[in-house]
Design an enzyme around this catalytic site. Structure first.
Site, PDB file in Angstrom:
ATOM      1  N   ALA A 260       1.044  -1.080   0.048  1.00 59.49           N
ATOM      2  CA  ALA A 260      -0.019  -0.065  -0.034  1.00 59.49           C
ATOM      3  C   ALA A 260       0.959   1.372  -0.331  1.00 59.49           C
ATOM      4  CB  ALA A 260      -1.062   0.089   0.950  1.00 59.49           C
ATOM      5  N   ASP A 261       1.946   1.122   0.661  1.00 59.11           N
ATOM      6  CA  ASP A 261       2.766   2.397   0.896  1.00 59.11           C
ATOM      7  C   ASP A 261       3.478   2.885  -0.330  1.00 59.11           C
ATOM      8  OD1 ASP A 261       3.504   3.342   3.908  1.00 59.11           O
ATOM      9  OD2 ASP A 261       3.296   0.826   4.401  1.00 59.11           O
TER      10      ASP A 261
END
Length: 421
Positions: free
Chosen positions: A192-193
């Site tokens: 997600a980052d």
């Protein structure tokens, strides 16, 4: 740099020398990166690789927490800081104690000369520091402010912790795969980052175009980890909103498709995601007639019989080692490839030939193996200009450029307002 002085050789990988004199297409764009850990560093890496002057504004006490993500190694008790070496490359480090009004004043002055500010504080923190975007825009109307958070600057979850693992679960990604006990599986990377970082880099470029081409003003980019992650999840919600049917957890999108184990214990990935490719898979396993059966002719039909197809493909592959398997299916025009680990990537002939990974060095320290700049632009390519900085390595240089005297810098350092590395 932390880490051992010896390790697996990088022989065969192209060697690249860091060259601080290289200029990229984003030369002249200054970025102040106040973020921590992965998402912000991924965002500013894209900008730094293509020439932006990225100043990592780190805590004077401990530095960016990404420095703490080290790999255990018996020769190095503190571990090897591979995350920092890769995702802080091409950046400069300025260490400020942002709890100090004097340091915050210096940061505000730096914002007045920058094009982009990236921060990943909990929503509202920038305001408590006296650095509300409205204040910064009064000083510098063209400034682009990226506000990176887990859930966004608005909404009932805005103040909740927002690490990528939570978003990978919240988004439904963890349900796409399950372990042998049926539990959802979180990815083994900071997915997600990374997705948010790439999305944020695009947003910055769009905002820069508004300033530089359209002669518009700076703006605030509200970048959550959640929304870019949802954007790559496919049409599950779209389909549910129309049909009322939720997708099966862990359901495939095409058949035959999957990971298959070879006789030597290695694995291959295969995808028959079109009807024509599925037919080639059937022919390659000696069952070409299956395609004439209505149960296997369309993707929807094959998905309904996927367990049977999977078993047939696995049984065929289990008789061959990985190299023989790849040769056989490639000869039949099937989309198949090896499933690599880090060692496999280092040894892969395509990776080596294209220079996907390079051994980068400056002659002062041991070379660092890292991914080359991507994507590859024919006219204005990115470059490796400098290795990851020491904590506070460039504080003095940047503050001198801001007009501070050497005595001013010395006093600030002794009082703990800044750190000079």
């Amino acid at each position: 740099m932390n880490g051992p002085t010896s390790g697996p050789p990088a022989g065969g990988l192209p060697r690249v020398a860091f060259d601080a004199a290289r200029r990229g297409v984003l030369d002249g764009v200054r970025v102040l990166d106040l973020s921590r850990l992965v998402a912000g560093n991924m965002l500013t890496l894209q900008l730094a690789d293509f020439g932006a002057d990225v100043l990592k504004i780190e805590s004077a006490r401990g530095g960016d927490t990404l420095r703490q993500w080290t790999q255990p190694h018996p020769e190095c008790p503190e571990g090897y800081d591979g995350w920092w070496q890769v995702y802080a490359r091409n950046k400069r480090s300025v260490a400020l104690d942002l709890r100090s009004p004097r340091a915050c004043g210096l940061l505000r002055r730096l914002c007045g000369r920058a094009q982009v500010l990236v921060e990943s504080f909990r929503p509202g923190t920038l305001e408590t520091m006296g650095l509300d975007p409205a204040v910064l825009h009064a000083d510098n109307p063209a400034l682009i402010v990226v506000r990176l958070s887990g859930w966004g600057q608005t909404g009932p979850y805005r103040s909740l912790p927002g690490f990528g693992s939570l978003v990978e679960g919240f988004s439904g990604f963890a349900l796409k795969s399950r372990d042998s006990a049926g539990a959802p599986v979180l990815p083994g990377i900071a997915l997600a980052d990374m997705v948010a970082g790439m999305s944020g880099a695009f947003a910055v470029m769009a905002a820069l175009r508004e300033v530089e081409v359209n002669r518009g003003k700076g703006q605030v980019i509200d970048l959550s980890l959640l929304e870019p992650m949802l954007a790559i999840m496919g049409p599950d919600v779209t389909n549910y909103a129309r049909t009322g049917v939720k997708p099966a957890e862990g359901a495939k999108i095409a058949s035959p498709r999957g990971a298959y184990r070879c006789a030597d214990g290695r694995w291959v990935a295969m995808s028959g995601s079109t009807d024509a490719m599925a037919r080639k898979v059937f022919e390659a396993i000696g069952k070409g007639g299956l395609y004439d059966d209505a149960r296997y002719r369309t993707n929807a039909a094959r998905l309904a019989h996927d367990a049977e197809i999977d078993a047939m493909v696995q049984a065929f592959i289990a008789r061959m080692d990985q190299s023989a398997c790849l040769a056989h299916f490639r000869a039949h025009g099937v989309t198949v490839g090896p499933i690599h680990d880090a060692e496999g990537l280092c040894r892969d002939e395509h990776v080596r030939s294209r220079g996907v990974y390079v051994a980068a060095g400056d002659g002062a320290d041991e070379d660092v193996v890292m991914h080359a700049v991507a994507p590859r632009l024919s006219g204005t390519p990115g470059a490796l200009r400098r290795r990851a900085p020491r904590h506070g390595e460039h504080t003095g240089q940047v503050l001198r450029d801001l007009g501070l005297s050497q005595e001013d810098i010395r006093q600030l350092h002794e009082q703990g307002d800044i750190k000079c590395g």
